[in-house]
Design a protein around this motif. Sequence first.
Motif, short mmCIF file in Angstrom:
data_model
loop_
_atom_site.label_atom_id
_atom_site.label_comp_id
_atom_site.label_asym_id
_atom_site.label_seq_id
_atom_site.Cartn_x
_atom_site.Cartn_y
_atom_site.Cartn_z
N PRO A 60 0.80 -1.21 0.00
CA PRO A 60 0.00 0.00 0.00
C PRO A 60 0.83 1.26 0.00
CG PRO A 60 0.09 -0.93 2.21
CD PRO A 60 0.78 -1.89 1.29
N GLN A 61 2.19 1.13 0.13
CA GLN A 61 3.03 2.32 0.21
C GLN A 61 3.34 2.89 -1.17
OE1 GLN A 61 3.78 3.78 3.05
NE2 GLN A 61 2.69 2.21 4.18
N GLY A 62 3.10 2.10 -2.24
CA GLY A 62 3.46 2.56 -3.56
C GLY A 62 2.61 3.73 -4.00
N GLY A 63 3.14 4.52 -4.97
CA GLY A 63 2.38 5.62 -5.52
C GLY A 63 2.23 6.76 -4.55
N ASN A 64 1.24 7.61 -4.84
CA ASN A 64 1.01 8.77 -3.99
C ASN A 64 -0.37 8.69 -3.34
OD1 ASN A 64 -0.54 9.20 -6.20
ND2 ASN A 64 0.35 11.16 -6.79
N ALA A 65 -0.77 7.48 -2.98
CA ALA A 65 -2.10 7.25 -2.44
C ALA A 65 -2.31 8.01 -1.14
CB ALA A 65 -2.30 5.74 -2.20
N GLY A 66 -3.51 8.51 -0.99
CA GLY A 66 -3.88 9.16 0.26
C GLY A 66 -4.09 10.65 0.09
N ALA A 67 -5.10 11.15 0.79
CA ALA A 67 -5.42 12.57 0.72
C ALA A 67 -4.33 13.41 1.37
CB ALA A 67 -6.76 12.82 1.41
N LEU A 68 -4.14 14.62 0.83
CA LEU A 68 -3.17 15.56 1.38
C LEU A 68 -3.88 16.54 2.30
CD1 LEU A 68 -0.96 16.52 -1.69
CD2 LEU A 68 -0.15 15.46 0.41
N SER A 69 -3.31 16.74 3.47
CA SER A 69 -3.86 17.73 4.40
C SER A 69 -3.10 19.04 4.25
CB SER A 69 -3.74 17.22 5.84
OG SER A 69 -2.39 17.18 6.24
N ALA A 70 -3.63 20.08 4.87
CA ALA A 70 -2.93 21.37 4.86
C ALA A 70 -1.58 21.24 5.56
CB ALA A 70 -3.80 22.42 5.54
N LEU A 71 -1.53 20.44 6.62
CA LEU A 71 -0.27 20.23 7.33
C LEU A 71 0.74 19.52 6.45
CD1 LEU A 71 1.40 20.36 9.93
CD2 LEU A 71 0.34 18.20 10.65
N ASP A 72 0.29 18.55 5.64
CA ASP A 72 1.18 17.85 4.72
C ASP A 72 1.85 18.84 3.77
OD1 ASP A 72 0.41 15.46 5.86
OD2 ASP A 72 -1.03 14.97 4.28
N LYS A 73 1.07 19.74 3.21
CA LYS A 73 1.60 20.71 2.25
C LYS A 73 2.56 21.69 2.93
CE LYS A 73 -2.57 20.46 -0.61
NZ LYS A 73 -3.74 21.21 -1.17
N THR A 74 2.20 22.10 4.14
CA THR A 74 3.08 23.00 4.90
C THR A 74 4.40 22.30 5.21
OG1 THR A 74 1.21 24.16 5.89
CG2 THR A 74 3.32 24.31 7.04
N PHE A 75 4.32 21.03 5.56
CA PHE A 75 5.52 20.26 5.88
C PHE A 75 6.44 20.16 4.67
CE2 PHE A 75 7.56 15.99 6.10
CZ PHE A 75 8.43 16.26 7.14
N LEU A 76 5.88 19.91 3.50
CA LEU A 76 6.66 19.82 2.27
C LEU A 76 7.41 21.13 2.02
CD1 LEU A 76 7.28 17.84 -0.02
CD2 LEU A 76 5.27 18.70 -1.22
N THR A 77 6.73 22.24 2.26
CA THR A 77 7.35 23.56 2.11
C THR A 77 8.47 23.75 3.12
OG1 THR A 77 5.35 24.60 1.21
CG2 THR A 77 6.93 26.04 2.31
N LYS A 78 8.25 23.34 4.37
CA LYS A 78 9.24 23.53 5.42
C LYS A 78 10.50 22.71 5.16
CE LYS A 78 6.32 24.85 9.34
NZ LYS A 78 7.08 26.08 9.68
N VAL A 79 10.33 21.50 4.64
CA VAL A 79 11.50 20.66 4.33
C VAL A 79 12.33 21.32 3.23
CG1 VAL A 79 12.25 18.44 3.38
CG2 VAL A 79 10.40 18.52 5.06
N ARG A 80 11.64 21.83 2.23
CA ARG A 80 12.33 22.51 1.14
C ARG A 80 13.09 23.74 1.63
NH1 ARG A 80 15.06 22.97 -3.59
NH2 ARG A 80 14.23 24.56 -4.98
N GLN A 81 12.42 24.57 2.42
CA GLN A 81 13.05 25.81 2.90
C GLN A 81 14.18 25.54 3.88
OE1 GLN A 81 9.42 27.85 4.17
NE2 GLN A 81 9.66 29.31 2.47
N ALA A 82 14.06 24.48 4.65
CA ALA A 82 15.14 24.13 5.58
C ALA A 82 16.43 23.86 4.82
CB ALA A 82 14.75 22.91 6.41
N GLY A 83 16.32 23.11 3.73
CA GLY A 83 17.50 22.82 2.93
C GLY A 83 18.09 24.05 2.27
N LEU A 84 17.23 25.01 1.91
CA LEU A 84 17.70 26.20 1.20
C LEU A 84 18.56 27.12 2.05
CD1 LEU A 84 14.48 27.05 -0.87
CD2 LEU A 84 16.66 26.19 -1.74
#
Length: 223
Positions: A60-84
């Motif tokens: 069940p881990q394959g693909g991008n299954a599962g709904a995205l929450s607002a927190l998920d999107k914020t987290f993706l942004t934070k990971v990106r900005q942390a690296g920058l």
Amino acid sequence: MKSHARNPRPTSNRGRLIATALALTAVVAAVSVWLWQRNSSADGSDSAHLPTANAALAGPQGGNAGALSALDKTFLTKVRQAGLWEMPAGRLAQTHASSEAIKRAGMHLLEGHSKLDELAREDSEALNVPIPDQATAEQQGWVDQLKNAQGREFDQLFVDLLRASHGKIFITIGEVRATTKNSMIRRLATQTNNTVQDHMDVLEDTGLVTDATLNDVASTIPK
């Protein structure tokens, strides 16, 4: 006059016995082949309905299954900005630090966030979630502070900024990992958790983490 010719019957009987034995052998062989073909066919039919090893591993881990929450999107942004901002900070540690422990911590930042940044960009594209190309203004200000510091001053500032930043995101990682319904974000949270834990360890190994920094992190935890 008596004939001395041998009676041909025993030879004839023996020939018939041999012929019969050969015929039985042929029948047994034919039956064996038929049974083998039937069993092979049945096995193939059954195996067609069984999941393959690769299918089981995909799970069940394959693909991008599962709904995205607002927190998920914020987290993706934070990971990106942390690296920058942390990757430039790691590079500065190689030229501005006086301690080998700080330089080592800087290398961990460079390596860890290079991998995380690649993963975040892949997930951003797969999930169709835009992510920034710049660190926040505050983060850029931290990099400027580090550029203007040298030696022991740099060492302490580096640890103060990076340990506080990692401690605060560590709290968010736990929330995302525990609640996300999206398998790609779950994978990213797991990898980020491992990376941030490593970075906190090497920062603490410098011996420069202060109570004030830890108190700053503690103040951000919801009561």
